[in-house]
Design a protein around this motif. Structure first.
Motif, PDB file in Angstrom:
ATOM      1  N   ASN A  55       0.812  -1.211   0.000  1.00  0.00           N
ATOM      2  CA  ASN A  55       0.000   0.000   0.000  1.00  0.00           C
ATOM      3  C   ASN A  55       0.852   1.271   0.000  1.00  0.00           C
ATOM      4  OD1 ASN A  55       0.728   0.714   2.630  1.00  0.00           O
ATOM      5  ND2 ASN A  55      -1.069  -0.231   3.545  1.00  0.00           N
ATOM      6  N   ARG A  56       0.197   2.386  -0.068  1.00  0.00           N
ATOM      7  CA  ARG A  56       0.842   3.690  -0.202  1.00  0.00           C
ATOM      8  C   ARG A  56       1.828   3.968   0.930  1.00  0.00           C
ATOM      9  NH1 ARG A  56      -0.107   8.443   2.159  1.00  0.00           N
ATOM     10  NH2 ARG A  56       0.311  10.357   1.040  1.00  0.00           N
ATOM     11  N   ASN A  57       1.486   3.600   2.150  1.00  0.00           N
ATOM     12  CA  ASN A  57       2.349   3.895   3.292  1.00  0.00           C
ATOM     13  C   ASN A  57       3.655   3.114   3.245  1.00  0.00           C
ATOM     14  OD1 ASN A  57       0.684   5.837   4.694  1.00  0.00           O
ATOM     15  ND2 ASN A  57      -0.722   4.137   4.961  1.00  0.00           N
ATOM     16  N   TRP A  58       3.610   1.870   2.790  1.00  0.00           N
ATOM     17  CA  TRP A  58       4.845   1.090   2.665  1.00  0.00           C
ATOM     18  C   TRP A  58       5.711   1.639   1.535  1.00  0.00           C
ATOM     19  CZ3 TRP A  58       6.558  -1.189   6.618  1.00  0.00           C
ATOM     20  CH2 TRP A  58       5.704  -1.796   7.528  1.00  0.00           C
ATOM     21  N   ILE A  59       5.091   2.181   0.509  1.00  0.00           N
ATOM     22  CA  ILE A  59       5.855   2.831  -0.566  1.00  0.00           C
ATOM     23  C   ILE A  59       6.572   4.064  -0.012  1.00  0.00           C
ATOM     24  CG2 ILE A  59       5.654   4.080  -2.753  1.00  0.00           C
ATOM     25  CD1 ILE A  59       3.406   2.057  -3.478  1.00  0.00           C
ATOM     26  N   LEU A  60       5.915   4.805   0.879  1.00  0.00           N
ATOM     27  CA  LEU A  60       6.564   5.946   1.526  1.00  0.00           C
ATOM     28  C   LEU A  60       7.784   5.506   2.339  1.00  0.00           C
ATOM     29  CD1 LEU A  60       3.493   8.036   2.782  1.00  0.00           C
ATOM     30  CD2 LEU A  60       4.998   8.539   0.842  1.00  0.00           C
ATOM     31  N   VAL A  68       7.522  10.076   8.684  1.00  0.00           N
ATOM     32  CA  VAL A  68       6.457  10.516   9.587  1.00  0.00           C
ATOM     33  C   VAL A  68       5.086  10.281   8.958  1.00  0.00           C
ATOM     34  CG1 VAL A  68       5.428  12.557  10.674  1.00  0.00           C
ATOM     35  CG2 VAL A  68       7.883  12.138  10.870  1.00  0.00           C
ATOM     36  N   LYS A  69       4.942  10.560   7.672  1.00  0.00           N
ATOM     37  CA  LYS A  69       3.665  10.305   6.993  1.00  0.00           C
ATOM     38  C   LYS A  69       3.303   8.825   7.040  1.00  0.00           C
ATOM     39  CE  LYS A  69       3.496  14.179   3.824  1.00  0.00           C
ATOM     40  NZ  LYS A  69       3.312  14.634   2.459  1.00  0.00           N
ATOM     41  N   ALA A  70       4.303   7.967   6.861  1.00  0.00           N
ATOM     42  CA  ALA A  70       4.030   6.527   6.884  1.00  0.00           C
ATOM     43  C   ALA A  70       3.617   6.054   8.274  1.00  0.00           C
ATOM     44  CB  ALA A  70       5.258   5.755   6.413  1.00  0.00           C
ATOM     45  N   THR A  71       4.190   6.658   9.316  1.00  0.00           N
ATOM     46  CA  THR A  71       3.870   6.210  10.675  1.00  0.00           C
ATOM     47  C   THR A  71       2.509   6.682  11.150  1.00  0.00           C
ATOM     48  OG1 THR A  71       5.036   8.079  11.677  1.00  0.00           O
ATOM     49  CG2 THR A  71       6.282   6.036  11.370  1.00  0.00           C
ATOM     50  N   LYS A  72       1.827   7.493  10.356  1.00  0.00           N
ATOM     51  CA  LYS A  72       0.468   7.900  10.728  1.00  0.00           C
ATOM     52  C   LYS A  72      -0.479   6.707  10.751  1.00  0.00           C
ATOM     53  CE  LYS A  72       1.243  12.387  10.806  1.00  0.00           C
ATOM     54  NZ  LYS A  72       1.381  13.086  12.046  1.00  0.00           N
ATOM     55  N   SER A  73      -0.193   5.684   9.937  1.00  0.00           N
ATOM     56  CA  SER A  73      -1.101   4.534   9.900  1.00  0.00           C
ATOM     57  C   SER A  73      -0.387   3.194   9.991  1.00  0.00           C
ATOM     58  CB  SER A  73      -1.949   4.576   8.628  1.00  0.00           C
ATOM     59  OG  SER A  73      -1.120   4.490   7.501  1.00  0.00           O
ATOM     60  N   LEU A  74       0.934   3.200  10.171  1.00  0.00           N
ATOM     61  CA  LEU A  74       1.686   1.950  10.330  1.00  0.00           C
ATOM     62  C   LEU A  74       2.382   1.963  11.686  1.00  0.00           C
ATOM     63  CD1 LEU A  74       3.367   1.759   6.793  1.00  0.00           C
ATOM     64  CD2 LEU A  74       1.427   0.416   7.599  1.00  0.00           C
ATOM     65  N   PRO A  75       2.697   0.789  12.234  1.00  0.00           N
ATOM     66  CA  PRO A  75       3.377   0.726  13.525  1.00  0.00           C
ATOM     67  C   PRO A  75       4.776   1.354  13.457  1.00  0.00           C
ATOM     68  CG  PRO A  75       2.584  -1.449  12.855  1.00  0.00           C
ATOM     69  CD  PRO A  75       2.370  -0.533  11.706  1.00  0.00           C
ATOM     70  N   VAL A  76       5.041   2.270  14.364  1.00  0.00           N
ATOM     71  CA  VAL A  76       6.289   3.036  14.347  1.00  0.00           C
ATOM     72  C   VAL A  76       7.510   2.130  14.445  1.00  0.00           C
ATOM     73  CG1 VAL A  76       7.639   4.765  15.590  1.00  0.00           C
ATOM     74  CG2 VAL A  76       5.200   5.089  15.298  1.00  0.00           C
ATOM     75  N   LEU A 122       6.485  -9.135   7.211  1.00  0.00           N
ATOM     76  CA  LEU A 122       5.535 -10.244   7.075  1.00  0.00           C
ATOM     77  C   LEU A 122       4.654 -10.423   8.302  1.00  0.00           C
ATOM     78  CD1 LEU A 122       7.739 -12.904   5.259  1.00  0.00           C
ATOM     79  CD2 LEU A 122       5.902 -11.518   4.280  1.00  0.00           C
ATOM     80  N   VAL A 123       5.201 -10.166   9.482  1.00  0.00           N
ATOM     81  CA  VAL A 123       4.408 -10.384  10.691  1.00  0.00           C
ATOM     82  C   VAL A 123       3.631  -9.151  11.118  1.00  0.00           C
ATOM     83  CG1 VAL A 123       5.928 -12.199  11.540  1.00  0.00           C
ATOM     84  CG2 VAL A 123       6.283  -9.840  12.305  1.00  0.00           C
ATOM     85  N   THR A 124       3.789  -8.034  10.423  1.00  0.00           N
ATOM     86  CA  THR A 124       3.041  -6.826  10.743  1.00  0.00           C
ATOM     87  C   THR A 124       1.729  -6.840   9.982  1.00  0.00           C
ATOM     88  OG1 THR A 124       5.060  -5.578  11.096  1.00  0.00           O
ATOM     89  CG2 THR A 124       3.062  -4.315  10.683  1.00  0.00           C
ATOM     90  N   ASN A 125       0.660  -6.757  10.715  1.00  0.00           N
ATOM     91  CA  ASN A 125      -0.668  -6.746  10.120  1.00  0.00           C
ATOM     92  C   ASN A 125      -0.918  -5.359   9.537  1.00  0.00           C
ATOM     93  OD1 ASN A 125      -3.324  -6.954   9.426  1.00  0.00           O
ATOM     94  ND2 ASN A 125      -4.037  -7.593  11.443  1.00  0.00           N
ATOM     95  N   GLU A 126      -1.007  -5.267   8.209  1.00  0.00           N
ATOM     96  CA  GLU A 126      -1.169  -3.979   7.547  1.00  0.00           C
ATOM     97  C   GLU A 126      -2.480  -3.303   7.915  1.00  0.00           C
ATOM     98  OE1 GLU A 126      -0.198  -3.523   3.463  1.00  0.00           O
ATOM     99  OE2 GLU A 126       1.277  -5.122   3.540  1.00  0.00           O
ATOM    100  N   SER A 127      -3.482  -4.067   8.255  1.00  0.00           N
ATOM    101  CA  SER A 127      -4.774  -3.464   8.576  1.00  0.00           C
ATOM    102  C   SER A 127      -4.881  -3.099  10.049  1.00  0.00           C
ATOM    103  CB  SER A 127      -5.917  -4.413   8.174  1.00  0.00           C
ATOM    104  OG  SER A 127      -5.846  -5.588   8.944  1.00  0.00           O
ATOM    105  N   SER A 128      -3.876  -3.457  10.839  1.00  0.00           N
ATOM    106  CA  SER A 128      -3.953  -3.116  12.260  1.00  0.00           C
ATOM    107  C   SER A 128      -3.820  -1.623  12.455  1.00  0.00           C
ATOM    108  CB  SER A 128      -2.853  -3.851  13.047  1.00  0.00           C
ATOM    109  OG  SER A 128      -1.590  -3.340  12.700  1.00  0.00           O
ATOM    110  N   LYS A 129      -4.537  -1.127  13.405  1.00  0.00           N
ATOM    111  CA  LYS A 129      -4.494   0.322  13.682  1.00  0.00           C
ATOM    112  C   LYS A 129      -3.429   0.584  14.711  1.00  0.00           C
ATOM    113  CE  LYS A 129      -9.334   0.983  12.688  1.00  0.00           C
ATOM    114  NZ  LYS A 129      -9.546   2.004  11.755  1.00  0.00           N
ATOM    115  N   LYS A 130      -2.885   1.783  14.640  1.00  0.00           N
ATOM    116  CA  LYS A 130      -1.898   2.180  15.628  1.00  0.00           C
ATOM    117  C   LYS A 130      -2.558   2.213  17.000  1.00  0.00           C
ATOM    118  CE  LYS A 130       0.743   5.522  15.016  1.00  0.00           C
ATOM    119  NZ  LYS A 130       1.332   6.819  14.747  1.00  0.00           N
ATOM    120  N   GLU A 131      -1.746   2.032  18.033  1.00  0.00           N
ATOM    121  CA  GLU A 131      -2.250   2.052  19.396  1.00  0.00           C
ATOM    122  C   GLU A 131      -2.956   3.369  19.679  1.00  0.00           C
ATOM    123  OE1 GLU A 131      -0.319   1.887  23.788  1.00  0.00           O
ATOM    124  OE2 GLU A 131       0.596   0.658  22.225  1.00  0.00           O
ATOM    125  N   GLY A 132      -4.125   3.291  20.243  1.00  0.00           N
ATOM    126  CA  GLY A 132      -4.876   4.486  20.580  1.00  0.00           C
ATOM    127  C   GLY A 132      -5.882   4.914  19.523  1.00  0.00           C
TER     128      GLY A 132
END
Length: 113
Positions: free
Chosen positions: A2-7, A46-54, A101-111
């Motif tokens: 997805n777009r965030n991993w491309i970032l 920083v843009k990528a970490t808005k929706s992916l695990p830091v 591989l073990v990071t769930n792309e659809s998982s939401k950041k904590e909070g």
């Protein structure tokens, strides 16, 4: 992918450029270019970490930068080649791929709701 991993990938590739630039910079224009590249890479990160695990994003970002810098230095700038370097780069990349591989792309950041 997805777009965030491309970032993240773009930020890592830019990190390779500025890391190599640190060694080869010789005037204020090249230092200004390095500062700009650092800024761009971290804005993308920083843009990528808005929706992916830091933690995962940062590990992948630094893995791309580390492995890429070593490879470019060996291939382009004549840094000494060794099989030990290749082994450890592959080990690093296997860890980066494993994290991805073990990071769930659809998982939401904590909070997030």
């Amino acid at each position: 992918m997805n777009r965030n991993w491309i970032l993240v990938l773009m930020a890592g590739l830019i990190e390779i450029m500025w890391a190599i630039g640190l060694k080869h910079a010789s005037n204020w224009i090249s230092w200004a270019g390095i500062a700009l590249l650092i800024y761009i890479s971290f804005v993308l990160l920083v843009k990528a970490t808005k929706s992916l695990p830091v933690a995962t994003v940062y590990a992948i970002f630094t893995g791309i930068g580390t492995a890429g810098t070593v490879v470019v230095e060996m291939v382009v700038f004549g840094e000494a080649f060794s099989w030990a370097k290749v082994f450890f780069i592959l080990l690093l990349l296997s860890g980066v791929v494993g994290l991805k591989l073990v990071t769930n792309e659809s998982s939401k950041k904590e909070g997030e709701v």
